[in-house]
Design a protein around this motif. Structure first.
Motif, PDB file in Angstrom:
ATOM      1  N   ILE A  85       0.772  -1.237  -0.058  1.00 54.67           N
ATOM      2  CA  ILE A  85      -0.028   0.066   0.031  1.00 54.67           C
ATOM      3  C   ILE A  85       0.920   1.199   0.072  1.00 54.67           C
ATOM      4  O   ILE A  85       2.100   1.239   0.299  1.00 54.67           O
ATOM      5  N   PRO A  86       0.343   2.568  -0.552  1.00 60.27           N
ATOM      6  CA  PRO A  86       1.225   3.394  -0.537  1.00 60.27           C
ATOM      7  C   PRO A  86       2.015   3.798   0.690  1.00 60.27           C
ATOM      8  O   PRO A  86       3.290   4.373   0.483  1.00 60.27           O
ATOM      9  N   ALA A  87       1.086   4.062   1.870  1.00 59.26           N
ATOM     10  CA  ALA A  87       1.932   4.274   3.218  1.00 59.26           C
ATOM     11  C   ALA A  87       3.129   3.239   3.399  1.00 59.26           C
ATOM     12  O   ALA A  87       4.185   3.643   4.124  1.00 59.26           O
ATOM     13  N   LEU A  88       3.266   2.077   2.991  1.00 59.33           N
ATOM     14  CA  LEU A  88       4.321   1.180   3.114  1.00 59.33           C
ATOM     15  C   LEU A  88       5.649   1.329   2.362  1.00 59.33           C
ATOM     16  O   LEU A  88       6.696   0.712   2.251  1.00 59.33           O
ATOM     17  N   GLN A  89       5.353   2.120   1.063  1.00 66.33           N
ATOM     18  CA  GLN A  89       6.532   2.323   0.020  1.00 66.33           C
ATOM     19  C   GLN A  89       7.494   3.101   0.653  1.00 66.33           C
ATOM     20  O   GLN A  89       7.355   4.347   0.222  1.00 66.33           O
ATOM     21  N   SER A  90       8.205   2.801   1.240  1.00 65.56           N
ATOM     22  CA  SER A  90       9.458   3.557   1.875  1.00 65.56           C
ATOM     23  C   SER A  90      10.799   2.656   2.138  1.00 65.56           C
ATOM     24  O   SER A  90      10.425   1.373   2.588  1.00 65.56           O
ATOM     25  N   THR A 147      13.778   4.471  13.883  1.00 66.17           N
ATOM     26  CA  THR A 147      13.511   4.479  12.571  1.00 66.17           C
ATOM     27  C   THR A 147      12.056   4.477  12.077  1.00 66.17           C
ATOM     28  O   THR A 147      11.767   5.374  11.398  1.00 66.17           O
ATOM     29  N   GLY A 148      11.405   4.089  13.026  1.00 64.76           N
ATOM     30  CA  GLY A 148       9.834   4.132  12.905  1.00 64.76           C
ATOM     31  C   GLY A 148       9.514   5.616  12.842  1.00 64.76           C
ATOM     32  O   GLY A 148       8.577   5.991  12.041  1.00 64.76           O
ATOM     33  N   ALA A 149       9.877   6.348  13.879  1.00 56.91           N
ATOM     34  CA  ALA A 149       9.598   7.732  14.161  1.00 56.91           C
ATOM     35  C   ALA A 149      10.104   8.633  13.013  1.00 56.91           C
ATOM     36  O   ALA A 149       9.415   9.335  12.622  1.00 56.91           O
ATOM     37  N   ILE A 150      11.256   8.261  12.791  1.00 62.00           N
ATOM     38  CA  ILE A 150      11.655   9.171  11.402  1.00 62.00           C
ATOM     39  C   ILE A 150      10.714   8.687  10.243  1.00 62.00           C
ATOM     40  O   ILE A 150      10.339   9.798   9.439  1.00 62.00           O
ATOM     41  N   TRP A 151      10.304   7.496  10.007  1.00 61.83           N
ATOM     42  CA  TRP A 151       9.572   7.181   8.666  1.00 61.83           C
ATOM     43  C   TRP A 151       8.283   7.775   8.948  1.00 61.83           C
ATOM     44  O   TRP A 151       7.393   8.383   7.838  1.00 61.83           O
ATOM     45  N   ALA A 152       7.655   7.616  10.241  1.00 59.87           N
ATOM     46  CA  ALA A 152       6.326   8.367  10.668  1.00 59.87           C
ATOM     47  C   ALA A 152       6.417   9.814  10.057  1.00 59.87           C
ATOM     48  O   ALA A 152       5.332  10.540   9.693  1.00 59.87           O
ATOM     49  N   HIS A 153       7.602  10.517  10.501  1.00 57.48           N
ATOM     50  CA  HIS A 153       7.747  11.945  10.264  1.00 57.48           C
ATOM     51  C   HIS A 153       7.580  12.107   8.470  1.00 57.48           C
ATOM     52  O   HIS A 153       6.802  13.241   8.051  1.00 57.48           O
ATOM     53  N   TYR A 154       8.250  11.114   7.652  1.00 57.15           N
ATOM     54  CA  TYR A 154       7.790  11.440   6.301  1.00 57.15           C
ATOM     55  C   TYR A 154       6.397  10.800   5.823  1.00 57.15           C
ATOM     56  O   TYR A 154       5.988  11.418   4.718  1.00 57.15           O
ATOM     57  N   ALA A 155       5.995   9.867   6.529  1.00 57.77           N
ATOM     58  CA  ALA A 155       4.930   9.437   5.807  1.00 57.77           C
ATOM     59  C   ALA A 155       3.416  10.247   6.725  1.00 57.77           C
ATOM     60  O   ALA A 155       2.339  10.307   5.789  1.00 57.77           O
ATOM     61  N   TRP A 156       3.540  10.210   7.818  1.00 59.67           N
ATOM     62  CA  TRP A 156       2.220  10.825   8.486  1.00 59.67           C
ATOM     63  C   TRP A 156       2.298  12.079   8.807  1.00 59.67           C
ATOM     64  O   TRP A 156       1.532  12.669   9.402  1.00 59.67           O
ATOM     65  N   GLY A 157       3.543  12.816   8.793  1.00 59.06           N
ATOM     66  CA  GLY A 157       3.661  14.026   9.034  1.00 59.06           C
ATOM     67  C   GLY A 157       4.149  14.585  10.533  1.00 59.06           C
ATOM     68  O   GLY A 157       4.544  15.813  10.744  1.00 59.06           O
ATOM     69  N   ARG A 158       4.246  13.503  11.439  1.00 58.30           N
ATOM     70  CA  ARG A 158       4.597  13.832  12.725  1.00 58.30           C
ATOM     71  C   ARG A 158       5.520  12.548  12.941  1.00 58.30           C
ATOM     72  O   ARG A 158       5.018  11.324  12.753  1.00 58.30           O
ATOM     73  N   SER A 213       3.532  12.752  -2.909  1.00 58.63           N
ATOM     74  CA  SER A 213       2.753  11.626  -3.060  1.00 58.63           C
ATOM     75  C   SER A 213       3.008  10.998  -1.615  1.00 58.63           C
ATOM     76  O   SER A 213       3.885  11.562  -0.744  1.00 58.63           O
ATOM     77  N   VAL A 214       2.495   9.950  -1.246  1.00 58.82           N
ATOM     78  CA  VAL A 214       2.480   9.412   0.342  1.00 58.82           C
ATOM     79  C   VAL A 214       3.937   9.068   0.369  1.00 58.82           C
ATOM     80  O   VAL A 214       4.499   8.345  -0.604  1.00 58.82           O
TER      81      VAL A 214
END
Lengths: 256, 438
Positions: A116-121, A181-192, B230-231
């Protein structure tokens, strides 16, 4: 049947042999060889699953259980020299139980979903691998803590206690890395970077429990029964972070 | 006065306080991580008395509660006080390592004797990376991996930075959220964001592969420019991070509407009517002209008879209704066309009927804009913390004392923090394999 499933069946068979043979023959060498065989077989299962799904296969329960067992085997090989022979029975039993459960999962849990788009990182790979390797370490540490509580021999207890501590010195930095790393990813994906999502909060609870264990051990000199119980408590928090949060609580972390 | 400040620092730096803080923090974390947070009050009232108590204690927003903030601040002070007490002590102890008498060395956990010369031992230790810290005529002391000894302090410094970052984020961060359909724009701070296009490419099985927004950004004194978000791929614009946050079907806007026109003989024709733009058609079934203008769309139409008011019960397209102004045969009629209940359509002409056959929904792009000055300190703190625990667990720290015992023998003793392997190996090399472990 897919190639990855064939390798998982093979791993289950090797694990059954690991439970029986090395203990009967009292051969640590045989147990190491079997562990390597399990490691290779599981790696093949992961590679074939990756080819089948065209992505790193660690996004649903089925795939994460396989990776968890892979981590357990990896740590079991790394610590092999120090481990008593009884460990092969336990590791084998865990492998059979976890892989058996993964095989019996309903089809929708095993389906090779698209990413899913949220996991493409790229953060997915670092975050998930470090987190799951830490879970693997906490699992073995808890088993050793349990063994400690059953063991009567003082010398063996000292060794078991030392191995559990060593496992935490590997798993705790991995969990920290997983959370960060989850927090840094959340910063890019969820905004915080931190939203107090149940998964984040429970991983922090687990982290605090193990941080407490390390402080009790290093600064207060605690060891033995007290720290063994502590590790079992930490493992319970780990299981809840891994499964309980996803299946019982709503949140942003709807995947694993 | 000095006494009071010393006592306060002692209290703040105590392990007892750390344990006490954890005893209070853990249940709060468990409650906040397990029970639903920030739901409307009615949700909690559903559970009767426990729900009322839960709300009364403020447990519906644990992480924003004053008690949680106070505990975090105390935890911050606890770490700060620990570092304040420990760092100067450690500095002092690392700068002035005392030379120890022979008896003391003999009682060390690891000790041995060597028949090598004093210079040979010194050279060997230097070659193995040991640093000479203190020396007199007969004795010297060496250290190795001292950075590992500082690991715990470095990790706590990182943790301190992370908590400060969290405080900065919770007090200074700004958030904006907009649901924009193509063409719409919104204001944040001194800037404007406009959505140009919004695309949802799909996987072969029809599930979304990505959500892609093309946006136009403009400031008062800055040149406007177009960017794609994009996401997982936000845009950093003047300190603001612009995210592709969500998507959905726009509640009050649609694409083209398909309006079915039926004449009294039952002949039918379908018109493609754009939303909120008047268009004139020539009807093939009657060869006459019709002008249609549909400026209002209600997704879940409700008419409140008492208040004589029209509103939408929800944002979902459950009872779609389109308000149109239709001009036909010099007669203008305004009314509602219902997708699910055409029998209630309020537009009628003598020889012709209009009904809403279908419409194309349009998607909005959920764009989130964040300004968070705590992010950089959080990343810096995290790096410091990880470095600290790596040093603490994986760089063993050793101290080795060597002393001339008699003309031919040298007494060597050592201590090690976290891992004895290196020390045992070095002492074995110097003594030819015989070391005593107490």
């Amino acid at each position: 049947m897919k190639w990855s499933e064939i390798f998982i069946q093979a791993t289950i068979i090797f694990s059954i042999i690991l439970i029986i043979l090395p203990s009967i023959l009292k051969s640590k060498r045989l147990s190491l060889m079997l562990k390597y065989l399990i490691g290779i077989s599981l790696s093949m299962a992961i590679i074939f699953r990756g080819i089948q799904t065209k992505r790193f296969p660690i996004i649903n329960l089925y795939e994460s259980i396989i990776f968890l067992v892979w981590g357990i085997i990896l740590l079991s090989i790394i610590f092999h020299k120090k481990l008593p022979l009884v460990e092969t029975i336990i590791t084998g039993l865990i492998n059979v139980a976890l892989l058996g459960a993964a095989t019996l999962l309903p089809p929708w849990e095993k389906a090779p979903h698209y990413l899913i788009p949220a996991l493409q990182s790229w953060w997915l790979y670092i975050h998930v691998t470090t987190s799951f390797l830490s879970y693997s370490g906490f699992t073995i540490a808890a088993i050793f803590a349990f063994l400690y509580l059953l063991q009567k021999d003082k010398n063996k207890r000292r060794i078991i206690d030392e191995i559990s501590y060593k496992l935490i010195t590997v798993s705790f930095p991995l969990l920290s890395l997983g959370i960060i790393t989850g927090a840094i990813w959340a910063h890019y994906a969820w905004g915080r970077y931190w939203s107090w999502d149940p998964k984040e909060t429970w991983s922090l609870i687990t982290w605090i429990i193990y941080a407490g264990y390390l402080h009790a051990r290093i600064t207060k000199g605690w060891s033995g029964r007290k720290t063994a119980w502590w590790l079992i408590l930490g493992f319970m928090a780990t299981v809840f972070t891994f499964l309980g949060v996803n299946y019982l609580l709503p949140g942003l972390h709807s995947y694993l | 006065m000095v006494n009071i400040s010393t006592r306060i620092i002692k209290l703040l730096s105590s392990t007892k306080l750390t344990i006490l803080l954890f005893i209070f923090l853990l249940p709060l974390l468990i409650i906040g991580g397990t029970f639903p947070q920030h739901y409307p009050a009615a949700y909690y009232y559903k559970y009767g008395l426990p729900g009322h108590i839960f709300l009364l204690l403020g447990l519906n927003s644990v992480f924003q509660s004053p008690i949680f903030t106070i505990l975090l601040l105390l935890f911050l002070l606890n770490i700060l006080a620990c570092l304040y007490v420990r760092i100067p002590k450690k500095f002092k102890s690392s700068r002035h390592i005392p030379l120890l008498p022979l008896d003391h060395i003999k009682n060390m956990k690891f000790h041995t004797t060597s028949t090598k010369t004093y210079t040979e031992i010194e050279n060997y230790l230097k070659k193995r990376g040991y640093k000479l810290k203190n020396k007199n005529r007969n004795c010297s002391v060496f250290t190795k991996g001292e950075i590992g000894w500082w690991g715990a302090e470095i990790a706590h410094l990182g943790l301190l930075t992370i908590i400060i970052a969290g405080i900065i984020s919770s007090t200074l961060s700004k958030e904006y959220f907009f649901q924009l359909t193509p063409g719409e724009s919104a204001q944040f701070s001194n800037y404007t964001v406009q959505l140009k296009t919004f695309k949802i490419p799909l996987y072969p099985d029809g599930t979304p592969r990505q959500y892609i927004s093309t946006i136009l950004l403009a400031g008062r004194n800055t040149k406007s420019f177009t960017a794609i978000i994009s996401v997982n791929h936000p845009l950093n614009y003047k300190g603001y991070l612009i995210y592709q946050s969500s998507y959905g079907i726009a509640p009050f806007k649609i694409g083209k509407a398909e309006i079915l026109v039926t004449n009294s003989y039952g002949r039918k024709t379908t018109l493609q009517v754009p939303f909120a733009r008047p268009v004139t058609f020539t009807l093939p079934i009657s060869n006459s002209k019709v002008t249609i203008f549909c400026p209002v769309f209600i997704p879940d139409f409700v008419y409140d008879i008492a208040a004589k008011k029209i509103y939408s019960r929800s944002m979902e397209h459950k009872n779609p209704a389109l308000m149109c102004k239709i001009s036909y045969n010099k007669k203008l009629t305004t009314g509602w066309l219902f997708l699910n209940y055409p029998q209630f359509n309020t537009i009628s002409f003598k020889k012709i009927r209009f009904s809403l056959e279908a419409y194309k929904p349009i998607y909005y792009s959920g764009i989130e804009i964040n300004y968070d000055p705590g992010t950089k300190p959080f990343i810096i703190g995290s790096i410091i913390f990880l470095m600290g625990i790596f040093l603490s667990f994986y760089i063993p720290f050793q101290r080795i004392w060597i002393c001339q015992k008699d003309r031919d023998t040298i007494l060597i003793g050592g201590i090690s923090y976290r891992g004895d392997k290196v020390l045992i190996k070095d002492l074995s090399q110097l003594s030819g394999g015989k070391i005593e472990v107490e």
